[in-house]
Design a protein around this motif. Structure first.
Motif, PDB file in Angstrom:
ATOM      1  N   SER A 243     -10.568 -12.569   2.337  1.00 29.27           N
ATOM      2  CA  SER A 243      -9.328 -12.504   1.564  1.00 29.27           C
ATOM      3  C   SER A 243      -8.169 -12.759   2.510  1.00 29.27           C
ATOM      4  CB  SER A 243      -9.178 -11.122   0.916  1.00 29.27           C
ATOM      5  OG  SER A 243      -9.040 -10.123   1.927  1.00 29.27           O
ATOM      6  N   ASP A 268      -4.664 -20.196  -0.211  1.00 28.06           N
ATOM      7  CA  ASP A 268      -5.780 -20.132  -1.159  1.00 28.06           C
ATOM      8  C   ASP A 268      -5.575 -21.256  -2.161  1.00 28.06           C
ATOM      9  OD1 ASP A 268      -7.536 -19.603  -3.304  1.00 28.06           O
ATOM     10  OD2 ASP A 268      -7.573 -17.470  -2.828  1.00 28.06           O
ATOM     11  N   LYS A 271      -6.119 -20.509  -6.026  1.00 31.21           N
ATOM     12  CA  LYS A 271      -5.110 -19.657  -6.657  1.00 31.21           C
ATOM     13  C   LYS A 271      -3.695 -20.193  -6.494  1.00 31.21           C
ATOM     14  CE  LYS A 271      -7.776 -15.392  -6.047  1.00 31.21           C
ATOM     15  NZ  LYS A 271      -7.799 -14.033  -5.431  1.00 31.21           N
TER      16      LYS A 271
END
Length: 288
Positions: A243, A268, A271
């Motif tokens: 993450s 990311d 996203k």
């Protein structure tokens, strides 16, 4: 050859850093935890955001940013001039930069010539000097290619194909990430062709790739081995736990973090998240 410099363009996530040697406190440390959200002495603040409107005429696209940064750019230019003039007091090199480099602009593709003219006019800095401080012609061409990929390609494979096959003016590493599982690679380039494309491979258990300033098949110089600690920390992070938080921990661990780490970027693709933070590495911390 150890120490060979390459330009590193990061599309997935990376920070450019260096290390003294492994297991050599106080310049190294165990993998950091709980460093995200960024705070504390290694965090200098967020990077300001600007919107570059590519629908504007090329001459006007950078006006807002350059208006805000003109003073800082002039300080950089004056510092560079002072360094050059210290070695060649006649001032002929700076004069040549001012007068000769703009002639190269006719060779630049697309809108870049007009964009640089706009930057020069807004800042009041001669056009030749603008080209000089933007990284000379070879770095600019690599920048043009990466920007063209970001603007125009519509798939991971298309981007990989262009970055692999387009002729360059200088060697480079391209780190490319896609929005589907398994889409990620490091492309090691020479000027005319690719030396290596190192891709994610779930069958081989390769769920991440790491790139520093050395070809992956060569051992890093022991005073500049950031690859080993980065891989060690990533291996302690299960793939399903990856993450922004765990990646920031890796990029906050000395010697992955050092005095030359200016910023850390986390991206990311799936996203649409993009975060960049200014960094610091308080003493004790290796300085290069």
């Amino acid at each position: 050859m150890p120490g060979q410099s390459r330009f590193i363009f990061v599309f997935l996530a990376a920070a450019v850093t260096c290390a003294l040697a492994q297991h050599a406190p106080p310049w190294t440390e165990d993998c950091r935890k709980s460093t995200y959200p960024p705070s504390g002495p290694t965090y200098r603040g967020p990077v300001p955001w600007y919107t570059i409107n590519l629908d504007l005429p090329p001459y006007k696209r950078w006006h807002e940013l350059m208006t805000d940064k003109a003073s800082a750019m002039k300080i950089i230019v004056n510092s560079l001039k002072n360094v050059v003039n210290a070695f060649v007091p006649s001032g002929k090199i700076i004069q040549m930069v001012d007068q000769k480099l703009p002639g190269l602009l006719g060779n630049f593709p697309g809108p870049f010539e007009e964009e640089m003219k706009g930057i020069a006019d807004v800042t009041g800095i001669p056009l030749g000097v603008i080209e000089w401080i933007l990284g000379k012609k070879d770095a600019m061409w690599i920048g043009f290619i990466t920007r063209s990929v970001l603007e125009n390609t519509t798939s991971y494979e298309e981007a990989k194909n262009i970055l692999t096959k387009t002729k360059l003016l200088a060697p480079a590493y391209f780190i490319l990430g896609g929005n589907q599982s398994g889409e990620g690679c490091v492309i090691t380039r020479e000027r005319k062709d690719s030396l290596d494309v190192y891709e994610l491979d779930s069958k081989q258990g390769r769920w991440y790739v790491v790139q520093t300033n050395y070809d992956r098949w060569k051992s890093p110089f022991f005073l500049d081995d950031r690859r080993t600690p980065a891989k060690m920390c990533l291996n302690r992070t299960a793939q399903e736990n990856l993450s922004f938080a765990t990646l920031y921990d890796v990029l906050s661990t000395k010697p992955v973090l050092n005095k030359l780490t200016v910023f850390t970027t986390l991206i990311d693709v799936t996203k649409g998240q993009y975060e960049t933070y200014l960094r610091d590495c308080p003493d004790p911390c290796i300085g290069w």
